[in-house]
Structure formats: structure tokens, C-alpha cells
Design an enzyme around this catalytic site. Structure first.
Site, short mmCIF file in Angstrom:
data_model
loop_
_atom_site.label_atom_id
_atom_site.label_comp_id
_atom_site.label_asym_id
_atom_site.label_seq_id
_atom_site.Cartn_x
_atom_site.Cartn_y
_atom_site.Cartn_z
N SER A 176 -9.96 -36.24 -120.42
CA SER A 176 -10.48 -35.80 -121.70
C SER A 176 -9.82 -34.50 -122.14
O SER A 176 -8.61 -34.47 -122.29
CB SER A 176 -12.01 -35.66 -121.62
N ASP A 190 -12.41 -47.14 -124.36
CA ASP A 190 -12.84 -45.82 -124.82
C ASP A 190 -12.48 -45.66 -126.29
O ASP A 190 -11.32 -45.81 -126.66
CB ASP A 190 -12.15 -44.74 -123.99
N HIS A 194 -14.31 -44.00 -121.14
CA HIS A 194 -13.69 -42.68 -121.17
C HIS A 194 -13.53 -42.07 -119.79
O HIS A 194 -12.54 -41.40 -119.51
CB HIS A 194 -14.56 -41.76 -122.06
#
EC number: 3.4.16.-
Length: 494
Positions: free
Chosen positions: A179, A418, A471
Site C-alpha cells: 500500500s 483490489d 489489497h
């Protein structure tokens, strides 16, 4: 003669084992963890590294030795994103040595994780920057920070950590994260390389890095959503073609100009169409709480309602939250709004990190992992409300180019479901690097099944998707994640 050689080898191996026991700081050794009643499969250490003793500025880490061969296996630094989220997120929910079984009371049971990344590597979970998790400073000014300062501080941490654990200085070293760590990882890697050029001691045996569903470049990331939603069958062909036409195939431009009014209208339609999906994994159900008042719902950003509350097989994760740039927005230069700033005064849907929060705020756990007491530094939060954070390093493309052209290996991996940082953006920017394709697009296998797809480029760059993952890839696909992780660290073909 043969027996003599064997005796010498045995003596050397024994001395290596003794060195590891002798060199690691005894005060950092973890001897027990509340909730776990078994024997640790490897040694665990935790504690603080002072990166500025004058300001009493300290970063907290949790270190797990490899369960295979700690003396030679790679050392890997793991960083969660946010910015401002604790890397114990990865420890508890993704690839740490334990699976957590929540109990109705305050206690939790810990079971050994068969897919822990410590199966094949020594791994450091770091709370960074200062102000995140258990990391703290006596000067609140240190809680105002940015990409550049974070990279510098983390590099200082590494230098001090390797002094504390000198037996690992010769091990191959990798940096990994997901991320917003798409920013942390390459900027830190650049600091490490700069340290090499400046002959900074100790020398870190840096070999490469891994980034999962990482934010990278505002234009590539900003243009990823529309092709992703179309490719996944979330919007109609008609809407896709109309949007592509009025936007001229460019859905985010960056800068001040923005897109045309017609393009903005179509993009809003796309957003509204997928609004109720789980942002972090479109396959997972999304929980829409009923506790919000009509006023809350009216004023909350619509994208907040896409924060999914999911039920995983271990019933640990209750939601997906806080792993990416807030609200899944594009990473732009300037101050990054914190969750507490965005949500001040409103009820928050789909937020429940009770397992990590309760466990890490248990006084017995904090004592076991050598963290400061709550009265000294406050309670542990998954994502810190203390930081004022500024994104000041721009696009990561040139960082990746400089690192890969310098001979460092890079694995860019993406969970293909994601929608927060879609794989389409990562695929596009890796392709745009312009490197020659040396391993054509193909499936990669795990447990005799197709686990995703990969494409290899010259200059040590690999792009990889993980089929069905969201994710936080290791959370959804732990076995497959350990497989690609192991192969990459070993320099094997994935």
C-alpha cells in the site's frame, strides 16, 4: 581425514549457532507471549532502537528469526502503509508466525501459522514513522513528518539495528511492504544505496525489494480504476466506451488542469456504479452499518461506505481499513489527511480491529514485547491519529528505475481483486519503464494450481498478480504468498 573434516565443519556450525545466541541482545529476547502456550519455532526479539537519543526518539520493532536457518536466510524488513499504520498489522493479520483465534473474553489464542514468512526468512516488523504503533518521541514535533524524513529515520534504525544484531550483517537484506509502503520501500532503498556510496557502516547487504499493491505514481494510479472496473465486469461496455471517449482514454491528469466537465461526469457515474463494493476486495461482502444517523450518512464521503467488513475463515478480520491512502484516493503531493481528521465528528462504518487492538493493548502483551506502558505512550492503534504526514517525494518511477538499473531485484505484486490500488496501475507503470520483456506473460503455479500471472523484465524487474487476492495479499492467499515470496528471495523463477 574425512572424520577430521566433518568434525571441523560441525565445530564451525556450532560456533555459528553460538554466535547468534551470544550476539543478539538478551534484553530484547521474548520468552513468552500471552495466548501462546507452545514452543516458539524460532527466536523472537522486540524492543526499541533510539534513532535520536537527544530527543528520545525511538522506533519499536518485532524481530522473528527464520525457522529454517537464521544464520544464512535473508533478513527482510516489513512495512505496512497508511501512511501511519503499524506493521503489526502484517504480523497479526497477514504473514506473522501466529494465527490469532479471537475469544469472547479479552484473551486470544495464538496458533502457529504454517504459512508464516519466517518459514524462510528472518523478518523485522517495524512501527514507522515515529508516532506509529509503539514508536514514540519525547518531542511532539517529531510527529510531523514526511516521506524523506521517514526514509532517513528508517535507514538510521537499520544501521543501529544491525549493530545490535551484528551476526545478521552478512545476510542478504530485502525491504518489503504494501500500500503506502509503495512510497516507503523505494525511498528507503534509495537511502540504503546512498549509504553504500558514502561507505556508511555497518554495510547493509541490500539485494532487493518487494512492493504489494503499492501506490507509486499519481497519474498511473489515477488512471487505473476505469480499466479495472471494466475488465472485472463491474461497469457496462457502453459506460466504459463513453467514458473512454469523452476522457480521451485519460481519467486522471494530475496538476491543476484536471479533466473536462463531461469526463468528470462519466467518472462520477463509474464511481457511483461500484460505490457499494468492498474497496479492498471486490469479491468480499461489504458491511453497511445501521448505526449511522441520516445526518452522518449525508455528510460522510460516499467512498467510506465501501470500506468492507469481511468474515475470514479464521474469523479474525472484521473489516478492511487503513491500509492505503485514505479513501483509496490518488497519492498527491502535500499533507496526507489522517483518518481521524477525515472522520471527526462522525460515526465510522466497517471498522473493527479488535483482535490486534485488544491483544497489543493488553498490559501483559506490552510487557512481553518490551513496549512502553500505555500511561507512558498511549494506547496502541492500528493507524495512528498522532501524525501530520506530508507526501514530498513525488512519483516513484525514477526510484524504481535507478534501483533496478543498479542491479537490485524488484518484485511488484498485486492482488487482482483490489480496487483501492488496482493491479492495472501497477501493470501499466512497470510496462512503461520500457525494459525488454525477458519472461513473457504466463501463469505461475502454487500447489499445482494457477495462482496468478507474471511478466518478467530486464534489469531485475518482475510484475506478478495473485488470483483472487485483495489489497492485503498474504491475508487472502497465505500459501500462494509464501510460495512467491520464497522463490523471489531465493532468486528462483516464480
Amino acid at each position: 581425514m574425512g572424520r577430521l573434516v566433518e568434525a571441523i565443519i560441525a565445530s564451525i556450525l556450532l560456533s555459528l549457532c553460538f554466535t547468534i545466541t551470544k550476539s543478539a541482545p538478551k534484553s530484547a529476547l521474548i520468552t513468552n507471549l500471552p495466548g501462546f502456550n507452545g514452543t516458539f519455532p524460532s527466536k523472537h526479539y522486540a524492543g526499541y532502537v533510539a534513532i535520536d537519543k537527544h530527543r528520545n526518539k525511538n522506533l519499536w520493532y518485532y524481530f522473528v528469526e527464520s525457522e529454517r536457518n537464521a544464520s544464512v536466510d535473508p533478513v527482510v524488513l516489513w512495512l505496512n502503509g497508511g501512511p501511519g499504520c503499524s506493521s503489526m498489522d502484517g504480523f497479526v493479520y497477514e504473514h506473522g508466525p501466529f494465527n490469532f483465534e479471537p475469544k469472547k473474553k479479552n484473551s486470544h489464542l495464538l496458533h502457529l501459522n504454517p504459512y508464516s514468512w519466517s518459514k524462510v526468512s528472518n523478518i523485522i516488523y517495524l512501527d514507522s514513522p515515529v508516532g506509529v504503533g509503539f514508536s514514540y518521541s519525547n518531542d511532539n514535533a517529531d510527529y510531523t513528518t514526511d516521506d524523506t524524513k521517514t526514509a532517513s529515520d528508517t535507514h538510521t534504525f537499520l544501521l543501529e539495528w544491525f549493530k545490535m544484531f551484528p551476526e545478521f550483517q552478512s545476510n542478504p537484506f530485502f525491504i518489503s511492504g504494501e500500500s503506502y509502503a509503495g512510497i516507503y520501500v523505494p525511498t528507503l532503498a534509495a537511502e540504503v544505496v546512498k549509504g553504500h556510496k558514502n561507505v556508511t557502516k555497518p554495510v547493509i547487504n541490500f539485494k532487493g525489494y518487494l512492493v504489494g499493491n503499492g501506490v507509486t505514481d499519481e497519474v498511473f494510479d489515477g488512471n487505473a480504476l476505469v480499466p479495472f472496473t471494466h475488465g472485472m465486469g463491474l461497469i457496462s461496455d457502453e459506460l466504459y466506451e463513453e467514458t473512454k471517449l469523452v476522457c480521451n482514454g485519460t481519467y486522471y491528469t494530475g496538476g491543476q488542469s484536471g479533466v473536462s466537465k463531461e469526463c468528470a461526469g462519466k467518472l462520477k457515474t463509474v464511481s457511483d456504479t461500484v460505490n457499494l463494493l468492498n474497496l479492498y476486495n471486490i469479491l468480499e461482502p461489504c458491511y453497511h452499518g445501521t448505526s449511522l444517523s441520516a445526518l452522518d450518512i449525508e455528510f460522510l464521503p460516499k467512498s467510506l461506505l465501501t470500506l468492507g467488513k469481511t468474515e475470514k475463515p479464521m474469523a479474525v478480520r472484521k473489516r478492511m481499513f487503513g491500509r492505503a491512502w485514505p479513501l483509496g484516493a490518488v497519492v498527491r503531493p502535500g499533507i496526507v489527511p489522517s483518518w481521524s481528521q477525515l472522520l471527526a465528528g462522525f460515526g465510522v462504518p466497517c471498522i473493527d480491529d479488535t483482535v490486534a487492538t485488544k491483544w497489543l493493548n493488553d498490559p501483559a502483551v506490552r510487557k512481553a514485547v518490551h513496549a512502553k506502558e500505555e500511561k507512558a505512550i498511549g494506547n496502541w492503534e492500528l493507524c495512528s491519529s498522532n501524525l501530520e504526514y506530508r507526501h514530498d517525494t513525488g512519483s516513484m518511477i525514477e526510484y524504481h528505475r535507478n534501483l533496478t538499473l543498479s542491479g537490485f531485484r524488484a518484485l511488484i505484486f498485486s492482488g487482482d481483486h483490489d480496487m483501492c490500488v488496482p493491479y492495472t496501475g501497477s501493470e501499466a507503470w512497470t510496462k512503461a519503464m520500457g525494459y525488454k520483456v525477458v519472461d513473457e506473460w504466463r501463469p505461475w503455479m502454487s500447489n499445482n494450481q494457477v495462482a496468478g500471472f507474471t511478466q518478467g523484465y530486464a534489469n531485475n524487474l518482475t510484475f506478478l498478480t495473485i488470483k483472487g487476492a485483495g489489497h492485503t495479499v498474504p491475508e487472502y492467499k497465505p500459501r500462494e504468498s509464501l510460495d512467491f515470496y520464497s522463490r523471489f528471495l531465493a532468486g528462483e523463477k516464480i
